[in-house]
Design an enzyme around this catalytic site. Sequence first.
Site, mmCIF file in Angstrom:
data_model
loop_
_atom_site.group_PDB
_atom_site.id
_atom_site.type_symbol
_atom_site.label_atom_id
_atom_site.label_comp_id
_atom_site.label_asym_id
_atom_site.label_seq_id
_atom_site.Cartn_x
_atom_site.Cartn_y
_atom_site.Cartn_z
ATOM 1 N N GLU A 52 84.822 39.912 -44.898
ATOM 2 C CA GLU A 52 83.459 39.962 -44.351
ATOM 3 C C GLU A 52 83.434 40.248 -42.844
ATOM 4 O O GLU A 52 82.617 41.022 -42.371
ATOM 5 C CB GLU A 52 82.725 38.645 -44.628
ATOM 6 C CG GLU A 52 82.347 38.422 -46.086
ATOM 7 C CD GLU A 52 81.142 39.253 -46.521
ATOM 8 O OE1 GLU A 52 80.491 39.876 -45.665
ATOM 9 O OE2 GLU A 52 80.875 39.279 -47.738
ATOM 10 N N ASP A 70 73.612 40.128 -41.181
ATOM 11 C CA ASP A 70 74.547 39.052 -41.519
ATOM 12 C C ASP A 70 75.258 38.573 -40.259
ATOM 13 O O ASP A 70 75.621 39.380 -39.408
ATOM 14 C CB ASP A 70 75.578 39.560 -42.525
ATOM 15 C CG ASP A 70 74.921 40.131 -43.777
ATOM 16 O OD1 ASP A 70 73.973 39.509 -44.273
ATOM 17 O OD2 ASP A 70 75.358 41.199 -44.238
HETATM 18 C C1 LIG Z 1 69.380 41.967 -48.253
HETATM 19 O O1 LIG Z 1 70.560 42.697 -48.296
HETATM 20 C C2 LIG Z 1 71.726 41.935 -48.067
HETATM 21 C C3 LIG Z 1 72.917 42.858 -48.048
HETATM 22 O O2 LIG Z 1 72.822 43.905 -48.960
HETATM 23 C C4 LIG Z 1 71.838 40.835 -49.128
HETATM 24 O O3 LIG Z 1 72.978 40.035 -48.859
HETATM 25 C C5 LIG Z 1 70.594 39.982 -49.095
HETATM 26 O O4 LIG Z 1 70.658 39.010 -50.109
HETATM 27 C C6 LIG Z 1 69.369 40.846 -49.270
HETATM 28 N N1 LIG Z 1 68.190 40.007 -49.122
HETATM 29 C C7 LIG Z 1 67.127 40.157 -49.886
HETATM 30 C C8 LIG Z 1 66.001 39.233 -49.632
HETATM 31 O O5 LIG Z 1 67.044 41.015 -50.754
#
Ligand SMILES: *[C@@H]1O[C@H](CO)[C@@H](O)[C@H](O)[C@H]1NC(C)=O
Length: 140
Positions: A52, A70
């Site tokens: 990561e 992230d």
């Molecule tokens: C948004 O995208 C990220 C990475 O692709 C993912 O980890 C995350 O859960 C997503 N969040 C939502 C609310 O879809």
Amino acid sequence: MKYVAVFVAIAAVVVLQCESKTFKRCELVRELRSQGFPENKLRDWVCLVESESSGNSNKVSKENKNGSRDYGLFQINDKYWCSHTSTAGKDCNVTCAELITDDITKAAKCAKKVFKRHGFNAWYGWKNRCQGTLPDISSC
Ligand SMILES: *[C@@H]1O[C@H](CO)[C@@H](O)[C@H](O)[C@H]1NC(C)=O
Ligand SMILES: *[C@@H]1O[C@H](CO)[C@@H](O)[C@H](O)[C@H]1NC(C)=O
């Protein structure tokens, strides 16, 4: 001259913020142990962190497709887990800034919370790269 001093001060702050801590494998193992990660899942956590963030506790990802980012060693998402307000919030009750410090205590606590809810499958880095051979930590 005044402006030069201000510029230097600002530049220093920027440089300090960019300065990052990168954990080498055994250093990471020691740190995870001291944060209370269980021994039987340590190699998974090491693999997860290495895929990561490459062990970089200050890493902030590029914007994901859904507009989230992230944060930190465990690349924890700001959609649900950390807040951008000045006070701690969201499910981990932390600010995203607190997830990218060299002291990983809060990030570790939050990662455990994510794990408790979703398991390792919450992390693409683990799903894609940590289901085969796990890193060797026997010499750590
Ligand atoms: C948004 O995208 C990220 C990475 O692709 C993912 O980890 C995350 O859960 C997503 N969040 C939502 C609310 O879809
Ligand atoms: C959230 O964190 C703050 C300080 O970081 C603390 O004062 C507060 O009590 C916490 N709230 C909860 C619900 O744990």
